[in-house]
Design an enzyme around this catalytic site. Structure first.
Site, PDB file in Angstrom:
ATOM      1  N   PRO A  89      40.643  36.424  45.354  1.00 14.44           N
ATOM      2  CA  PRO A  89      39.711  35.796  46.302  1.00 14.44           C
ATOM      3  C   PRO A  89      40.017  36.171  47.753  1.00 14.44           C
ATOM      4  O   PRO A  89      39.153  36.055  48.628  1.00 14.44           O
ATOM      5  CB  PRO A  89      39.929  34.292  46.076  1.00 14.44           C
ATOM      6  CG  PRO A  89      40.554  34.175  44.736  1.00 14.44           C
ATOM      7  CD  PRO A  89      41.363  35.429  44.538  1.00 14.44           C
ATOM      8  N   GLU A 116      48.546  31.150  38.837  1.00 14.69           N
ATOM      9  CA  GLU A 116      48.285  30.809  40.248  1.00 14.69           C
ATOM     10  C   GLU A 116      48.151  32.063  41.109  1.00 14.69           C
ATOM     11  O   GLU A 116      47.742  32.000  42.267  1.00 14.69           O
ATOM     12  CB  GLU A 116      49.395  29.927  40.816  1.00 14.69           C
ATOM     13  CG  GLU A 116      49.321  28.478  40.382  1.00 14.69           C
ATOM     14  CD  GLU A 116      47.950  27.856  40.624  1.00 14.69           C
ATOM     15  OE1 GLU A 116      47.411  27.981  41.733  1.00 14.69           O
ATOM     16  OE2 GLU A 116      47.411  27.257  39.673  1.00 14.69           O
ATOM     17  N   ARG A 154      27.895  53.111  36.021  1.00 14.57           N
ATOM     18  CA  ARG A 154      26.447  53.377  36.000  1.00 14.57           C
ATOM     19  C   ARG A 154      26.012  54.317  37.116  1.00 14.57           C
ATOM     20  O   ARG A 154      24.897  54.818  37.100  1.00 14.57           O
ATOM     21  CB  ARG A 154      25.652  52.069  35.992  1.00 14.57           C
ATOM     22  CG  ARG A 154      25.754  51.228  37.226  1.00 14.57           C
ATOM     23  CD  ARG A 154      25.285  49.810  36.939  1.00 14.57           C
ATOM     24  NE  ARG A 154      23.996  49.762  36.278  1.00 14.57           N
ATOM     25  CZ  ARG A 154      22.830  49.992  36.862  1.00 14.57           C
ATOM     26  NH1 ARG A 154      22.803  50.293  38.138  1.00 14.57           N
ATOM     27  NH2 ARG A 154      21.713  49.912  36.188  1.00 14.57           N
ATOM     28  N   ASP A 169      17.639  50.899  42.301  1.00 13.82           N
ATOM     29  CA  ASP A 169      18.196  49.550  42.178  1.00 13.82           C
ATOM     30  C   ASP A 169      18.431  48.899  43.541  1.00 13.82           C
ATOM     31  O   ASP A 169      18.487  49.591  44.567  1.00 13.82           O
ATOM     32  CB  ASP A 169      19.539  49.602  41.426  1.00 13.82           C
ATOM     33  CG  ASP A 169      19.346  49.802  39.934  1.00 13.82           C
ATOM     34  OD1 ASP A 169      18.254  49.513  39.425  1.00 13.82           O
ATOM     35  OD2 ASP A 169      20.312  50.260  39.283  1.00 13.82           O
TER      36      ASP A 169
HETATM   37  C1  LIG Z   1      43.296  31.261  38.795  1.00 12.34           C
HETATM   38  S1  LIG Z   1      43.201  32.674  39.809  1.00 12.34           S
HETATM   39  C2  LIG Z   1      44.296  32.290  41.117  1.00 12.34           C
HETATM   40  C3  LIG Z   1      43.598  31.634  42.236  1.00 12.34           C
HETATM   41  C4  LIG Z   1      44.453  31.407  43.459  1.00 12.34           C
HETATM   42  N1  LIG Z   1      45.453  30.421  43.236  1.00 12.34           N
HETATM   43  C5  LIG Z   1      43.541  30.986  44.587  1.00 12.34           C
HETATM   44  O1  LIG Z   1      43.297  29.800  44.731  1.00 12.34           O
HETATM   45  O2  LIG Z   1      43.013  31.866  45.294  1.00 12.34           O
HETATM   46  C6  LIG Z   1      44.037  33.910  38.873  1.00 12.34           C
HETATM   47  C7  LIG Z   1      43.664  35.330  39.213  1.00 12.34           C
HETATM   48  O3  LIG Z   1      42.269  35.513  39.011  1.00 12.34           O
HETATM   49  C8  LIG Z   1      41.812  36.552  39.853  1.00 12.34           C
HETATM   50  N2  LIG Z   1      40.668  36.030  40.622  1.00 12.34           N
HETATM   51  C9  LIG Z   1      40.320  34.747  40.777  1.00 12.34           C
HETATM   52  N3  LIG Z   1      39.227  34.610  41.530  1.00 12.34           N
HETATM   53  C10 LIG Z   1      38.836  35.846  41.855  1.00 12.34           C
HETATM   54  C11 LIG Z   1      37.771  36.385  42.626  1.00 12.34           C
HETATM   55  N4  LIG Z   1      36.888  35.596  43.224  1.00 12.34           N
HETATM   56  N5  LIG Z   1      37.670  37.716  42.745  1.00 12.34           N
HETATM   57  C12 LIG Z   1      38.567  38.540  42.173  1.00 12.34           C
HETATM   58  N6  LIG Z   1      39.612  38.094  41.427  1.00 12.34           N
HETATM   59  C13 LIG Z   1      39.751  36.776  41.278  1.00 12.34           C
HETATM   60  C14 LIG Z   1      42.960  36.968  40.735  1.00 12.34           C
HETATM   61  O4  LIG Z   1      43.544  38.155  40.203  1.00 12.34           O
HETATM   62  C15 LIG Z   1      43.898  35.798  40.620  1.00 12.34           C
HETATM   63  O5  LIG Z   1      45.248  36.168  40.820  1.00 12.34           O
END
Ligand SMILES: C[S@@+](CC[C@H](N)C(=O)[O-])C[C@H]1O[C@@H](n2cnc3c(N)ncnc32)[C@H](O)[C@@H]1O
Length: 248
Positions: A89, A116, A154, A169
């Site tokens: 994120p 996490e 794609r 697209d």
């Molecule tokens: C449960 S999430 C961890 C979230 C983190 N504790 C936070 O609040 O930002 C586990 C993993 O999912 C992936 N992930 C979660 N949300 C994402 C997003 N919006 N975009 C890309 N990867 C994401 C990331 O690799 C992250 O380490």
């Protein structure tokens, strides 16, 4: 191009390899996928890849050591340096321009976080790019990695049945970054609703103008910033501007 994917759940990618557009890209070797499981690089009988967070708090954190060993193996197998992308994120939200960039490159190592997240020291030392799928939290990076791989696949030449179709697209610069227009198919009347008359006219110029006007109107309504960007880049004709005036 080759993507090396570091994931604790390589089995999640199976449908990508066996279905649709991504299968074609994979089978034609235009997009090569190699999976690496950090657990295979963990030490001890339990092959532990996560531990409790320092400072307390909920959940577990992926340890830097197994990830670094896994990444070293993936980079050695590629035989050349490559971008290391972490899905998070924290990253920049994935957009068409970035997808085009990846689609024209040699690929990357994709790191899928879980729990996490990942020990920050690994991120600081080894990750070159962070990519987010949007302002929400997934359980892991795998779905984000699949989204990137699908979007890149794609755009590879010959992967879509109709070579020109991705150019039409949403977000494609060939259509000035607008959203796509509405589409219709048989029957000509469904649920009391006829197909818009210009599409039935058989006149290509009229059809093209109708589609362009629809794209402009929809984009102005839903994503006005994309219309502004096209205008600033000098991509809107007089006909475009008058269509926008009529619709707004
Ligand atoms: C449960 S999430 C961890 C979230 C983190 N504790 C936070 O609040 O930002 C586990 C993993 O999912 C992936 N992930 C979660 N949300 C994402 C997003 N919006 N975009 C890309 N990867 C994401 C990331 O690799 C992250 O380490």
């Amino acid at each position: 191009m080759r993507f090396d994917v570091l994931t604790l759940f390589p089995e999640l990618f199976a449908p990508l390899l066996t279905s649709g557009v991504t299968r074609r890209a994979y089978e034609s070797k235009q997009v090569e996928l190699v999976f690496w499981n950090p657990r295979d690089f963990a030490e001890g009988n339990y092959r532990r890849i996560d531990d409790r967070p320092f400072g307390g708090g909920p959940g577990m954190v992926m340890m830097a050591g197994p990830l670094a060993a896994c990444l070293d193996a993936a980079l050695a197998a590629r035989g050349a340096a490559a971008p290391v992308v972490l899905f998070s994120p924290v990253g920049e939200t994935l957009r068409h321009a970035a997808v085009e960039g990846w689609a024209g490159g040699e690929g990357a190592v994709l790191v899928c976080g879980r729990y996490e997240g990942i020990d920050q020291r690994f991120i600081d030392a080894r990750v070159t790019h962070q990519v987010s799928l949007g302002d929400f939290v997934l359980s892991g990076g795998e779905i984000a990695a699949m989204a990137l791989i699908d979007a890149v696949a794609r755009l590879q030449s010959g992967v879509l049945g109709d070579e020109a179709s991705h150019v039409q697209d949403s977000f494609n610069p060939a259509l000035d970054g607008m959203l796509d227009c509405p589409h219709y198919t048989r029957p000509e009347v469904w649920n009391g609703q006829p197909v818009p008359a210009p599409l039935m006219s058989g006149h290509h110029a009229q059809i093209d103008r109708w589609r362009r006007d629809q794209r402009l109107a929809l984009t102005a309504e839903r994503r006005p910033e994309l219309v502004d960007a096209a205008r600033t880049a000098g991509r809107l004709s007089r006909a475009d501007e008058s269509a926008l005036k009529k619709k707004l």
